[in-house]
Design a protein around this motif. Structure first.
Motif: not given
Length: 111
Positions: A65-71, A99-103, A106-110
């Motif tokens: 979430a940290v890098p995604v939150s940079y959006l 939008g970052g939330y949805f990213i 998606y990423l957390i599932n991996f």
């Protein structure tokens, strides 16, 4: 009781950084960028649940979430070159964060 202690700690940190931003905005930004909230939340989470696996999942989610939150900050970075007012910058950041939330989702599932 622990819930109110957590609220007090979080509110104190946010209030201090907000106050400090008026006098030393660069220092306040650095303090807010530190993972203080994550450190506190991780220890509180483990203390409350005593579940290492949930704590590990929680910290993995934070890491993603940290890098995604940079959006959220992107519109602020480009605000001067795009001649944007504060509310347009802020609203654009919120939309990018959604939008970052949805990213993140998606990423957390991996991981």
């Amino acid at each position: 009781m622990i819930f109110f202690i957590k609220i007090l700690i979080a509110a104190t940190l946010i209030s201090f950084a907000s106050w400090l931003s008026g006098q030393y905005p660069k220092l306040a930004g650095f303090i807010i960028a530190l993972p203080i909230a994550s450190l506190i939340a991780i220890i509180f989470s483990y203390y409350e649940h005593q579940d290492v696996e949930k704590t590990i999942t929680f910290t993995k989610s934070i890491l993603i979430a940290v890098p995604v939150s940079y959006l959220f900050f992107l519109p602020f970075f480009f605000a001067n070159s795009l001649n944007m007012n504060f509310w347009l910058i802020y609203t654009s950041g919120i939309f990018l964060l959604v939008g970052g939330y949805f990213i993140h989702k998606y990423l957390i599932n991996f991981f």
